[in-house]
Design a protein around this motif. Structure first.
Motif, PDB file in Angstrom:
ATOM      1  N   GLY A 208       0.317  -1.283  -0.198  1.00  0.00           N
ATOM      2  CA  GLY A 208      -0.106  -0.009  -0.192  1.00  0.00           C
ATOM      3  C   GLY A 208       0.576   1.190   0.067  1.00  0.00           C
ATOM      4  O   GLY A 208       0.867   2.538   0.250  1.00  0.00           O
TER       5      GLY A 208
ATOM      6  N   SER B  19      -0.972  -3.258   4.051  1.00  0.00           N
ATOM      7  CA  SER B  19      -1.368  -4.659   2.967  1.00  0.00           C
ATOM      8  C   SER B  19      -3.315  -4.553   3.444  1.00  0.00           C
ATOM      9  O   SER B  19      -3.879  -4.195   4.386  1.00  0.00           O
ATOM     10  CB  SER B  19      -1.107  -5.497   3.369  1.00  0.00           C
ATOM     11  OG  SER B  19      -0.822  -6.360   2.259  1.00  0.00           O
ATOM     12  N   ASP B  20      -3.810  -4.640   1.930  1.00  0.00           N
ATOM     13  CA  ASP B  20      -4.946  -5.585   2.551  1.00  0.00           C
ATOM     14  C   ASP B  20      -5.444  -6.659   3.347  1.00  0.00           C
ATOM     15  O   ASP B  20      -6.823  -6.836   3.302  1.00  0.00           O
ATOM     16  CB  ASP B  20      -6.446  -4.801   0.949  1.00  0.00           C
ATOM     17  CG  ASP B  20      -6.287  -3.366   0.707  1.00  0.00           C
ATOM     18  OD1 ASP B  20      -5.868  -2.784   1.042  1.00  0.00           O
ATOM     19  OD2 ASP B  20      -6.196  -3.416  -0.612  1.00  0.00           O
TER      20      ASP B  20
END
Lengths: 287, 287
Positions: A208, B19-20
């Motif tokens: 991300g 992060s997802d």
């Protein structure tokens, strides 16, 4: 050495390392210890292991004479800056170091005052003068120091990423005389993304994270008897100074880019218009 | 995020990981933690860092459709066997697993009894019969199991390393019927060195290690509803059983290779002379 298990495998691999060279012994031993500790902590599935093999393979295969994806990977994981910090602990008031990055390439020897910009950015970029001195730890000018500089164009691309630029564009090597002074023309650097079309792009997206680097120009300075100095100059006010994708920013390397509107200086340095006038003295460390 | 130091750099890099996906978050976090711990423990010089970048790059570039140098690196560092051990903890009395190695490649579907040897080793090698059953955890025969086998020739080379061999030599894929039985002809495997002409050879030489693997034949067995079984059969008495370059030997996978001199069996299986008669039942684990 049969029936290796999670419990005994690391020790057995370590026992096999018998190098003639003490440093190689240390490197291999610590590599195996930390690599096995990582695997034991993470417990990857076999599918994840295959993906890691594939990732490393593609990273190697993305490299060529103009692209170094493993350096970029080291950069975005903070490893390059960590190695840099470890190797430059006793800098005192010397110029701080930062990452080399993956875009250093051969350049031409130039004369002081030359313009390293030779592409369309001569028209589209904002003209800048970089000047200063190469000094020893006591502030004495260094003669015969070589200053290898490189930067991206106003669109954020290095020549080796962009076939529309002249070869060796925005690069140059300068050598000081007894004054230790340097001065050359270029353009004000722009922020740019590190390349994200390869495996490193996958790491940034998975994290991300954005790929941007704040605007900067690279310096690689060598002088006999002194430690090589690899560093950047950053532009004060850049929006990415606090989120550099490669963790390379140091406060002491951020400079104001004041506009010089003096007609006399324009004539003296060969500018047709006002220009950013950036002055910085680099202080080297004895070997 | 300016003025990164040895003390704060790791935490700052870790904070950037958002992060997802929870597993990606874990992988990236543990990667950065262990990689930074390795660098802090080793304190590489900048020259050593450059050598590491170069080593990884060359390892990736040594890979092609017939060679996987990163798998070989994982193998010789004991990482592959560690991942194997972590992923096969609850085997009970199932067949033990071992490394895939870098030499698996596409093969032809064959009929039971076929000879996977189709090169000069048909004359120069020592004939062998491999036979047995594919069983479930209760010992029930498994129908429709595929058995993908591969081995090196009597000189120690796989077909994909050696252009003098027929394509897909010493490989084959067999499928069981309701009896769960398999049988095929080949030669007795020979010990051989892993390839040392690439970066992995440098690691072995720097470690003072030999590159030899004890003689073995690979099996990759799949059956619907069961875990994939990737393993070897080793030859009892081989001089490298206790110093396998890739740490792959497990006691339960070492078999006697008794010589079968029965004229009746020679006729039955199509041998012109006595042959090594190797029998083993593979027991799979439910998914």
């Amino acid at each position: 050495m049969r029936n290796l298990t999670e419990e005994n495998l690391t020790d057995i691999v370590l026992q096999k390392i018998n190098s003639d060279d003490p440093r190689s012994q240390e490197i291999l031993t610590k590599l195996v210890k930390h690599l096995h500790a990582f695997i034991k902590d993470l417990e990857p599935t076999e599918e994840e292991w295959f993906k890691a093999i594939d990732f490393l393979t593609r990273t190697g295969q993305k490299c060529d004479d103009k692209r170094q994806e493993f350096i970029l990977l080291s950069d975005v994981l903070g490893v390059s800056m960590l190695v840099d910090a470890i190797n430059h602990r006793t800098q005192q008031d010397a110029t701080e170091t930062t990452v080399t990055g993956p875009f250093h390439a051969p350049a031409m020897n130039m004369e002081m005052g030359d313009n390293i910009a030779r592409g369309k950015e001569v028209e589209t970029g904002e003209p800048a003068l970089f000047r200063g001195k190469i000094l020893d730890p006591e502030g004495k000018p260094l003669k015969g120091a070589t200053i290898d500089v490189w930067q991206s164009n106003d669109d954020g691309f290095y020549d080796i990423q962009d076939s529309s630029q002249p070869e060796m564009n925005l690069r140059g090597i300068f050598t000081t005389d007894e004054s230790g002074e340097f001065w050359f023309k270029s353009i004000k650097p722009s922020p740019y993304p590190v390349p994200t079309d390869g495996p490193v792009g996958e790491v940034l997206r998975a994290s991300g994270r954005h790929p941007m680097r704040p605007a900067h120009i690279h310096f690689w300075i060598e002088a006999e008897g002194y430690q090589t100095l690899i560093t950047h100059i950053f532009v004060e006010g850049d929006e990415y100074l606090d989120s550099d994708a490669v963790f390379g920013v140091k406060e002491s390397l951020i400079l104001d880019f004041p506009l010089n509107e003096s007609k006399e200086d324009m004539d003296k340095y060969g500018f047709k218009s006002s220009f950013y006038d950036v002055e910085y003295d680099f202080k080297l460390v004895k070997k």
